[in-house]
Design a protein around this motif. Structure first.
Motif, PDB file in Angstrom:
ATOM      1  N   LYS A   1       0.818  -1.086   0.138  1.00  0.00           N
ATOM      2  CA  LYS A   1       0.169   0.090   0.054  1.00  0.00           C
ATOM      3  C   LYS A   1       0.648   1.219   0.284  1.00  0.00           C
ATOM      4  N   ARG A   2       0.249   2.425  -0.176  1.00  0.00           N
ATOM      5  CA  ARG A   2       1.055   3.636  -0.112  1.00  0.00           C
ATOM      6  C   ARG A   2       0.405   4.415   1.006  1.00  0.00           C
ATOM      7  N   ALA A   3       1.181   5.506   1.454  1.00  0.00           N
ATOM      8  CA  ALA A   3       0.957   6.289   2.629  1.00  0.00           C
ATOM      9  C   ALA A   3      -0.631   6.703   2.765  1.00  0.00           C
ATOM     10  N   HIS A   4      -0.990   7.230   1.898  1.00  0.00           N
ATOM     11  CA  HIS A   4      -2.445   7.801   1.872  1.00  0.00           C
ATOM     12  C   HIS A   4      -3.432   7.078   2.214  1.00  0.00           C
ATOM     13  N   GLU A   5      -3.158   5.539   2.058  1.00  0.00           N
ATOM     14  CA  GLU A   5      -4.253   4.652   2.478  1.00  0.00           C
ATOM     15  C   GLU A   5      -4.074   4.108   4.067  1.00  0.00           C
ATOM     16  N   PHE A   6      -3.299   4.902   4.607  1.00  0.00           N
ATOM     17  CA  PHE A   6      -3.114   4.774   6.018  1.00  0.00           C
ATOM     18  C   PHE A   6      -3.590   6.058   6.973  1.00  0.00           C
ATOM     19  N   SER A   7      -3.868   5.736   8.251  1.00  0.00           N
ATOM     20  CA  SER A   7      -4.355   7.114   9.045  1.00  0.00           C
ATOM     21  C   SER A   7      -3.155   7.557   9.633  1.00  0.00           C
ATOM     22  N   GLY A   8      -3.263   8.757  10.271  1.00  0.00           N
ATOM     23  CA  GLY A   8      -2.061   9.317  10.762  1.00  0.00           C
ATOM     24  C   GLY A   8      -1.082   8.279  11.797  1.00  0.00           C
ATOM     25  N   GLY A   9      -2.060   8.013  12.523  1.00  0.00           N
ATOM     26  CA  GLY A   9      -1.382   6.919  13.684  1.00  0.00           C
ATOM     27  C   GLY A   9      -0.395   5.751  12.760  1.00  0.00           C
ATOM     28  N   GLN A  10      -1.078   5.165  11.990  1.00  0.00           N
ATOM     29  CA  GLN A  10      -0.546   4.382  11.127  1.00  0.00           C
ATOM     30  C   GLN A  10       0.767   4.532  10.472  1.00  0.00           C
ATOM     31  N   CYS A  11       0.576   5.720   9.881  1.00  0.00           N
ATOM     32  CA  CYS A  11       1.678   6.277   9.216  1.00  0.00           C
ATOM     33  C   CYS A  11       2.969   6.504  10.013  1.00  0.00           C
ATOM     34  N   GLN A  12       2.463   6.936  11.387  1.00  0.00           N
ATOM     35  CA  GLN A  12       3.609   7.293  12.337  1.00  0.00           C
ATOM     36  C   GLN A  12       4.211   5.701  12.838  1.00  0.00           C
ATOM     37  N   ARG A  13       3.597   4.703  12.734  1.00  0.00           N
ATOM     38  CA  ARG A  13       4.022   3.484  12.830  1.00  0.00           C
ATOM     39  C   ARG A  13       5.001   3.009  11.828  1.00  0.00           C
ATOM     40  N   ILE A  14       4.810   3.788  10.835  1.00  0.00           N
ATOM     41  CA  ILE A  14       5.367   3.163   9.281  1.00  0.00           C
ATOM     42  C   ILE A  14       6.584   3.951   9.436  1.00  0.00           C
ATOM     43  N   SER A  15       6.669   5.291   9.883  1.00  0.00           N
ATOM     44  CA  SER A  15       7.929   6.135  10.399  1.00  0.00           C
ATOM     45  C   SER A  15       8.795   5.444  11.292  1.00  0.00           C
ATOM     46  N   ILE A  16       8.197   4.943  12.315  1.00  0.00           N
ATOM     47  CA  ILE A  16       8.941   4.312  13.496  1.00  0.00           C
ATOM     48  C   ILE A  16       9.628   2.909  12.772  1.00  0.00           C
ATOM     49  N   ALA A  17       8.777   2.114  12.187  1.00  0.00           N
ATOM     50  CA  ALA A  17       9.472   0.740  11.447  1.00  0.00           C
ATOM     51  C   ALA A  17      10.595   1.223  10.542  1.00  0.00           C
ATOM     52  N   ARG A  18      10.428   2.340   9.682  1.00  0.00           N
ATOM     53  CA  ARG A  18      11.764   2.833   8.822  1.00  0.00           C
ATOM     54  C   ARG A  18      12.857   3.119   9.842  1.00  0.00           C
ATOM     55  N   SER A  19      12.840   3.781  10.714  1.00  0.00           N
ATOM     56  CA  SER A  19      13.801   4.371  11.670  1.00  0.00           C
ATOM     57  C   SER A  19      14.361   3.000  12.555  1.00  0.00           C
ATOM     58  N   LEU A  20      13.717   1.983  12.494  1.00  0.00           N
ATOM     59  CA  LEU A  20      14.178   0.611  13.232  1.00  0.00           C
ATOM     60  C   LEU A  20      14.695  -0.116  12.291  1.00  0.00           C
ATOM     61  N   VAL A  21      14.830  -0.086  11.118  1.00  0.00           N
ATOM     62  CA  VAL A  21      15.258  -1.132  10.162  1.00  0.00           C
ATOM     63  C   VAL A  21      16.685  -1.434  10.191  1.00  0.00           C
ATOM     64  N   LEU A  22      17.375  -0.116  10.493  1.00  0.00           N
ATOM     65  CA  LEU A  22      18.945  -0.338  10.303  1.00  0.00           C
ATOM     66  C   LEU A  22      19.226  -0.707  11.627  1.00  0.00           C
ATOM     67  N   ASP A  23      18.633  -1.030  12.719  1.00  0.00           N
ATOM     68  CA  ASP A  23      18.959  -1.337  14.145  1.00  0.00           C
ATOM     69  C   ASP A  23      20.011  -0.261  14.620  1.00  0.00           C
ATOM     70  N   PRO A  24      19.288   0.944  14.705  1.00  0.00           N
ATOM     71  CA  PRO A  24      20.123   2.156  15.115  1.00  0.00           C
ATOM     72  C   PRO A  24      20.437   1.878  16.813  1.00  0.00           C
ATOM     73  N   LYS A  25      21.139   2.862  17.078  1.00  0.00           N
ATOM     74  CA  LYS A  25      21.308   3.253  18.742  1.00  0.00           C
ATOM     75  C   LYS A  25      20.445   4.236  19.052  1.00  0.00           C
ATOM     76  N   VAL A  26      20.423   5.092  18.502  1.00  0.00           N
ATOM     77  CA  VAL A  26      19.759   6.514  18.804  1.00  0.00           C
ATOM     78  C   VAL A  26      18.643   6.886  18.047  1.00  0.00           C
ATOM     79  N   ILE A  27      17.474   7.224  18.512  1.00  0.00           N
ATOM     80  CA  ILE A  27      16.426   7.992  17.763  1.00  0.00           C
ATOM     81  C   ILE A  27      15.873   9.049  18.237  1.00  0.00           C
ATOM     82  N   ILE A  28      16.091  10.032  17.468  1.00  0.00           N
ATOM     83  CA  ILE A  28      15.688  11.477  17.632  1.00  0.00           C
ATOM     84  C   ILE A  28      14.313  11.644  17.297  1.00  0.00           C
ATOM     85  N   CYS A  29      13.277  11.860  18.282  1.00  0.00           N
ATOM     86  CA  CYS A  29      11.859  11.743  18.029  1.00  0.00           C
ATOM     87  C   CYS A  29      11.330  13.232  17.946  1.00  0.00           C
TER      88      CYS A  29
END
Lengths: 340, 374
Positions: free
Chosen positions: A157-185
């Motif tokens: 799917k594409r971003a417009h098919e999701f609600s705001g909360g779900q899009c934020q979950r996607i952003s979080i997933a994207r930031s996690l995928v490289l297994d980072p040490k630090v996340i700046i929210c």
């Protein structure tokens, strides 16, 4: 509210990130400049969540971005695992980027509307060439399901098919995928409804435990910051006012500005008459010509002559509770900080 | 400030049966879309007295903004089906044309919108945006209108109003802009102010300033106010009555103190629980409402909230609960197993036994008392 001074730092605890005298200025032409961040010092221990709180225009987002070197600060140092990021060249900095990720305020505009979610979340893996296509796909599915989305449905799917909360979950997933040490929210829940906000805050706590993250959490809502943070720094007009653990900060705010911020929060209790509560007056002064001395003095109910001339330094008022004010609400402890 | 009040252009009262300032009866607003009929507002009834404030609370998509706009008759006419009636000061204004509404907008009912930047015209000076309605409705001449505008800006606590009146919206901060939109709304002394999320785009400190300002102006002018928000904290201390909306319907309605002390509807309870509280120690797990608001094209059978409700029973998935009166006067709710009753407790225990996820979520940390205590 000057908050110059480094008394609140904990070099002995070997912080993961240590920021000293961070200054960010934006030139306006004709010699004038915006003093967005003026000499802030902070540190974040491994596995800690630092909350950065203040009004719009206080420089909290600029601080977050300067730590990421987006753009690099005007002066000051940002040490990550002992390496000073401000001294690195482009390629060396790029090599460190996978360790530091960012989540933005508006989840919908931070996702490319024309690309599928699977590609968006998987792109960092493709850039860094991590594993085979098949492994990348598995990892994308794994982070999508750990943020509470069904990968089978979400991937195509594409971003417009999701609600705001779900899009934020996607952003979080994207930031996690490289297994980072630090996340700046950066204000990750400000654009969301209260009910969705609670889901995202719980998710961030879960992800922090699952991926052993260190978070810098920027927000203007003190109740939200209190909920997620281990240590909170209150900012005002490019300076630090107060640094403390969230429970102390709420129970005994030492800075008049922190107190004003706390009284401004709407309480879901009809017996509290909000009109009776004395909140902060006036507007944030211009960061182009900030007030002399303590920057909060123009709106401070306790301001004296001294505040206009002398910039207050960070002083200790309790266990790991620091304030930059000449006339704090709690007595200053004169003894030096106890050894850690 | 004293200002000439123009003569009301409303039709004279038909009979004296209605003494309410605003009465909304079974208002429905549906949008006809390619996917089907969106039941954005589906049968809302309430009334408001002069000088009182009613809060309308709900998540995004609960229909609260559409309700406010539908009352104001601000929605497009194509593909919108409106049914029911809106009675303002005894006159039925439901089917007024835009031309007729022009005598109501601004002078009888005014509105403050969420985003002050987009609700102000960026290429027109602040002063002219305020004087426009003064000159149209009150027939003031240029200098009178300007003086009134300065006085209005001063009354909404804008420093140096004589200077600010000649500035453009982009020269003002977000809080200042919202003060200007409030000044515009108050310009002609409306009897009813509709405030649609007036502080959602603002900082907490500015939010409390703006809400105090609205309360003060309302008191001074004896205005009625409809305050639309998603934040129960915002309405708690500032309203006389609260309507909780879910899926286009009113699910609970009560005087403000009663709503907080004796809430009956599980959705109201869930909404209040999901707010992070300052008194709680940090890292307190928030009690979320799982799932998502209902699809307003194909709403669930039975109670709209049943798919997310920790107390839902088979009956809830089959039959829609009507809005019924509670023991306290003025308190109504729509639920088969209202919060605080033995039936509710039993339903919760059954759901816990069945390990229903939405019931387990509420258990997290707070223990079993949660269902009975609130």
């Amino acid at each position: 509210m000057a908050g110059t001074g480094t008394a609140h730092l904990r070099p002995e605890a070997n912080p993961l990130i240590s920021v000293e005298n961070l200054t960010v200025e934006f030139p306006l032409g004709g010699g004038a400049k915006v003093h967005a961040v003026s000499g802030i010092s902070l540190d974040v221990l491994d596995g800690e969540t630092l909350g950065l709180v203040g009004e719009s225009g206080c420089g909290k987002s600029t601080t977050g971005r300067a730590i990421m070197q987006l753009p690099a600060p005007t002066s000051g140092s940002v040490k990550f695992k002992g390496t000073d990021l401000t001294e690195l060249d482009g390629e060396a900095l790029r090599r460190l980027r996978p360790e530091m990720q960012m989540i933005f305020q508006d989840p919908i505009s931070s996702l490319n509307p024309r690309r599928k979610i699977g590609e968006l979340v998987g792109e960092p893996l493709a850039i860094w060439d991590r594993g085979t296509k098949e492994e990348q796909r598995e990892l994308v599915d794994r982070v999508l399901s750990s943020v509470g989305l069904d990968p089978e449905v979400a991937r195509t799917k594409r971003a417009h098919e999701f609600s705001g909360g779900q899009c934020q979950r996607i952003s979080i997933a994207r930031s996690l995928v490289l297994d980072p040490k630090v996340i700046i929210c950066d204000e990750p829940v400000s654009a969301l409804d209260v009910s969705v906000q609670a889901q995202i805050l719980n998710l961030l706590e879960d992800m922090k435990a699952e991926y052993q993250l260190t978070l810098i959490f920027i927000a203007h809502d003190l109740a939200v910051v209190k909920n997620v943070s281990d240590r909170v720094a209150v900012m005002y007009l490019g300076k630090l006012c107060e640094v403390a653990n969230p429970d102390d900060l709420y129970a005994t705010p030492a800075h008049p500005y922190t107190e004003a911020l706390l009284t401004s929060i709407p309480v879901p209790d009809p017996s509290v008459r909000p009109e009776d509560r004395d909140t902060i007056r006036g507007e944030l002064p211009s960061p182009i010509a900030p007030p002399s001395g303590c920057r909060f003095r123009t709106r401070c109910p306790r301001a004296q002559d001294r505040c206009a001339h002398v910039e207050p330094l960070m002083r200790r008022v309790g266990d790991d509770h620091w304030v930059a004010c000449h006339f704090p609400l709690s007595p200053v402890l004169e003894d030096p900080a106890p050894p850690a | 400030m004293s200002r000439p009040r123009s003569v009301s252009k409303l039709e004279p009262r038909k009979g004296a049966e209605s003494t309410h300032l605003l009465e909304v009866r079974d208002l429905k607003t549906h949008f006809i879309t390619a996917r089907g009929r969106v039941r954005a507002v589906d049968g809302v009834t309430f009334s408001l007295e002069r000088g009182k404030t009613i809060g309308i609370v709900g998540e995004s998509g609960s229909g609260k903004t559409v309700l406010a706009r539908s009352i104001m008759n601000l929605l497009p006419r194509n593909n919108v089906v409106r049914d029911g009636s809106v009675i303002f000061e005894g006159s039925d204004i439901t089917d007024y044309s835009s031309k007729q509404m022009r005598d109501i907008w601004g002078i009888e009912i005014a509105m403050v919108f969420q985003d002050p930047m987009t609700s102000l015209n960026p290429v027109v000076k602040v002063g002219r945006q305020i004087t426009e309605s003064l000159r149209f409705h009150l027939d003031l001449d240029k200098s009178e209108a300007r003086d009134t505008a300065v006085a209005l800006l001063r009354s909404v606590n804008i420093p140096e109003p004589e200077k600010r009146i000649d500035e453009y919206p982009h020269q003002l901060s977000g809080g200042m802009r919202q003060r200007v939109t409030i000044a515009i709304a108050l310009a002609c002394g409306p009897k009813l102010l509709m405030a649609d999320e007036p502080t959602t785009a603002l900082d907490v400190t500015v939010q409390s300033q703006i809400l105090n300002l609205l309360a003060k102006q309302q008191k001074e002018r004896d205005m009625g106010m409809v305050l639309v928000t998603h934040d129960l904290g915002v309405v708690a201390g500032r309203t006389d009555e609260i309507i909780v909306m879910y899926g286009g319907k009113v699910v609970e309605k009560a005087p403000t103190p009663v709503l907080f002390s004796h809430m009956k509807m599980p959705y109201t309870e869930a909404l209040l629980r999901s707010i992070p509280k300052l008194e709680d120690p940090s890292h307190t797990r928030l009690k979320v409402i799982g799932g998502r608001p209902p699809d307003l094209i194909n709403p669930p059978k039975g109670c709209n909230f049943s798919p997310r409700c920790p107390y839902a029973q088979p009956k809830c998935h089959e039959e829609e609960p009507p809005l019924i009166a509670a023991e306290t006067p003025g308190h109504e709710y729509a639920c088969w197993f209202p919060v605080g009753t033995p039936e509710n407790r039993a339903a919760f225990d059954r759901n816990l036994e069945a390990r229903l996820p939405q019931a387990l979520v509420t258990l997290d940390g707070a223990g079993l008392g949660a269902s009975a205590e609130r």
